[in-house]
Design a protein around this motif. Sequence first.
Motif, PDB file in Angstrom:
ATOM      1  N   LEU A 539       0.859  -1.182   0.000  1.00  0.00           N
ATOM      2  CA  LEU A 539       0.000   0.000   0.000  1.00  0.00           C
ATOM      3  C   LEU A 539       0.898   1.236   0.000  1.00  0.00           C
ATOM      4  O   LEU A 539       1.687   1.450   0.928  1.00  0.00           O
ATOM      5  N   VAL A 540       0.801   2.054  -1.074  1.00  0.00           N
ATOM      6  CA  VAL A 540       1.636   3.245  -1.231  1.00  0.00           C
ATOM      7  C   VAL A 540       0.800   4.468  -0.872  1.00  0.00           C
ATOM      8  O   VAL A 540      -0.191   4.783  -1.552  1.00  0.00           O
ATOM      9  N   CYS A 565      -2.663   5.102  -2.834  1.00  0.00           N
ATOM     10  CA  CYS A 565      -3.486   5.806  -1.833  1.00  0.00           C
ATOM     11  C   CYS A 565      -3.005   7.252  -1.811  1.00  0.00           C
ATOM     12  O   CYS A 565      -1.891   7.541  -1.370  1.00  0.00           O
ATOM     13  N   ASP A 566      -3.860   8.191  -2.307  1.00  0.00           N
ATOM     14  CA  ASP A 566      -3.414   9.572  -2.467  1.00  0.00           C
ATOM     15  C   ASP A 566      -3.721  10.442  -1.240  1.00  0.00           C
ATOM     16  O   ASP A 566      -3.511  11.653  -1.281  1.00  0.00           O
ATOM     17  N   HIS A 567      -4.254   9.862  -0.177  1.00  0.00           N
ATOM     18  CA  HIS A 567      -4.492  10.640   1.043  1.00  0.00           C
ATOM     19  C   HIS A 567      -4.414   9.697   2.242  1.00  0.00           C
ATOM     20  O   HIS A 567      -4.948   8.572   2.197  1.00  0.00           O
ATOM     21  N   ALA A 571      -6.241   5.289   3.955  1.00  0.00           N
ATOM     22  CA  ALA A 571      -5.417   4.091   4.135  1.00  0.00           C
ATOM     23  C   ALA A 571      -6.189   2.972   4.831  1.00  0.00           C
ATOM     24  O   ALA A 571      -6.132   1.803   4.413  1.00  0.00           O
ATOM     25  N   ALA A 572      -6.914   3.284   5.885  1.00  0.00           N
ATOM     26  CA  ALA A 572      -7.627   2.239   6.631  1.00  0.00           C
ATOM     27  C   ALA A 572      -8.667   1.548   5.748  1.00  0.00           C
ATOM     28  O   ALA A 572      -8.834   0.314   5.797  1.00  0.00           O
ATOM     29  N   GLU A 597       1.605   9.706  12.217  1.00  0.00           N
ATOM     30  CA  GLU A 597       0.265   9.869  12.792  1.00  0.00           C
ATOM     31  C   GLU A 597      -0.732   8.915  12.130  1.00  0.00           C
ATOM     32  O   GLU A 597      -1.614   8.359  12.800  1.00  0.00           O
ATOM     33  N   MET A 598      -0.594   8.734  10.820  1.00  0.00           N
ATOM     34  CA  MET A 598      -1.493   7.804  10.134  1.00  0.00           C
ATOM     35  C   MET A 598      -1.287   6.377  10.639  1.00  0.00           C
ATOM     36  O   MET A 598      -2.255   5.633  10.873  1.00  0.00           O
ATOM     37  N   VAL A 599      -0.013   5.988  10.837  1.00  0.00           N
ATOM     38  CA  VAL A 599       0.279   4.631  11.313  1.00  0.00           C
ATOM     39  C   VAL A 599      -0.321   4.415  12.693  1.00  0.00           C
ATOM     40  O   VAL A 599      -0.914   3.369  12.994  1.00  0.00           O
ATOM     41  N   ARG A 600      -0.196   5.430  13.567  1.00  0.00           N
ATOM     42  CA  ARG A 600      -0.749   5.289  14.911  1.00  0.00           C
ATOM     43  C   ARG A 600      -2.276   5.244  14.908  1.00  0.00           C
ATOM     44  O   ARG A 600      -2.894   4.679  15.814  1.00  0.00           O
TER      45      ARG A 600
END
Length: 663
Positions: A539-540, A565-567, A571-572, A597-600
């Motif tokens: 997933l990019v 994934c452009d934003h 992602a989720a 922050e996205m990963v968390r």
Amino acid sequence: MADGDCITPQDGGWRSRMRRAIPLLLVALLVGSLGVLLYTASNASRDHERALIEQRRSFEVIALAHALDASIARSEATLARYVISLDPDTGRLFQDQWRGAASELKALRYATRQAGWQSGNVESLQRLFGERGKTLNEIGLRTTYDQKMAALARFHEAGKSRDLVQIATLLDKIITAENARLRERSLAVSLAGDRTEWVGRTWRLFGLVLLVCALFAAWFANVAYNERRKARRQAEQETERADRLEAAVQARTAELSEAYQQLKQETAERATAEENLRQMHKMDAVGQLTGGIAHDFNNMLAVVVGGLELAKRKLRLKPEEAARHLDNAAEGANRAAALTRRLLAFARAEPLLPSAIDPDKLLSGMAELIDRTIGDQITVHLSPAARGWCIFVDQHQVENAILNLCVNARDAMDGRGLLSLSTSPVTLKDGEVGECSAGDYVRLTVSDDGCGMAPEIAARVFEPFFTTKPVGKGTGLGLSQIFGFVRQSAGEISIDTEPGKGTRVHMYLPRRGADDVAVADEPGMMADTPVRHPPARILVVEDDRRVLNQTMAALSELGHLPIACDHPAKAARLLAHNSDVTLIMTDVLMPDLTGPEMVRSLPACYAHLPILFVTGYAGDMAESADFADHVVLRKPYTLAGLAHALSQALTESPRTGAAEAAE
């Protein structure tokens, strides 16, 4: 004569004994009374004198506390003028004033040596005074060594420090305690005076009564009376002196209050001036930086754009020539990336990549590059003598530093002269050269026989954007970048120069054994053949469309199956619809959410997925906890660098290991 009126010898003897005894009793009574009166008068006088001494001591302590407060305020104001004006006389005045304040603190400690209620306050004041002195001396040293901006920032922080408020609070506590003690001592003086007056009245009455008893009693009374008058005169004099001292303290207090108000006004004005100065420096730095690096970037972009355009024209008819133009464009892009890394290293926002380097081999390997850079009219003399001592530095940065120094030497010699480069092992004591700690160092020296520099120019050569070259000929970042690199490497740099006698630049780099360190790799710029890894579903996450398309193409070229994934907010949802994703490749800086922050924010069920962060700014990569367990790939990168980072993330990630252990 009647029988009853007859006086017997026994009666006469008894009366005679009584007459003799009465004077003795009177004398004894007189002596005893005189002794009692003398003892009482002595105690009253002694108590009065002791009370006056204690009263004077309290006035002395209060005066010393006020004087110390004023001295500290004057010293800080003088230091502020020194930091702003850089006037050495002002710096020496600050040192004199601070030493004067230390003397007043010592006098205050001596004055309160017998005052147990003040010992804790004075000890705390002395400790805070020492800490404040260290802070102010550090600011003064930074100013002395032309670190004006750092000194201003440090002084700004020191102005908000709690120790200054604590010093003022302790001084107020000392003064308040002494004022309370002074009231007690004034009451003691009053009571001692009342006792003296009471003794005087008693003595006068007793003297009048017993004056007729004996001449020596009258003489003794006269002596005592004279002594009492003398004591009274002394008491009056001490009272007048105390009144004068109180008036002086009140006048001094008024002066200190006025000085405090003036200092507050000056502090506010200084804060405004500092803010204006910082804003001016920011604007000046932006202007100089824009003009200074535009030339270098335009040259590199010209190579890239021109090479791509020529390759596009020659692609069909002359593929070999097109490949050569593409290589030139890639070289220009790599040079632009190297310039970006140098700028980030100068700002200490890009971590160094150190490795064990033999300085003698480094100089020998750069000989041809140096000859080609400075021209044929300059004779280059190499003197490698490091005796096998290795240094642990970023090889790219140290090569760039040496090359910059050689170019500066060429300009100083107008293209003709002798350029000498040498290495030598040295052992330094603590503080012998700049801020170097004690230990072994390799001294790398670049010297020329050019025009040299005046002292005022040499004092500013390490300032960012300072240059004596014409507009467009230099950015003023060369020596400041070298300074930042050497300091990051725990070393020191110094300059010996004199007009007309050339310049010698010494870089002191700490010695490290080649067997004690590991050579660092930079996967983002590897030029080896790409490392192939079994196809993976990736997933990019990238907000820039062009970068996203390029990354997708690169991953497809390596045989992987990318999902765009452009934003980061999407992602989720994409992970929920693609359960076969084995790796998340995400940019760090994106709108709304950063990569960490996205990963968390992802659900816990995706916590086992390895993460590959991609960033063009890795300033906090070494320290940030966000990157602690993840692989970080820096832009720009090659296919080999991308393949290496993917392989490392898929095989060495702690998350992957944890997931496999759980299975």
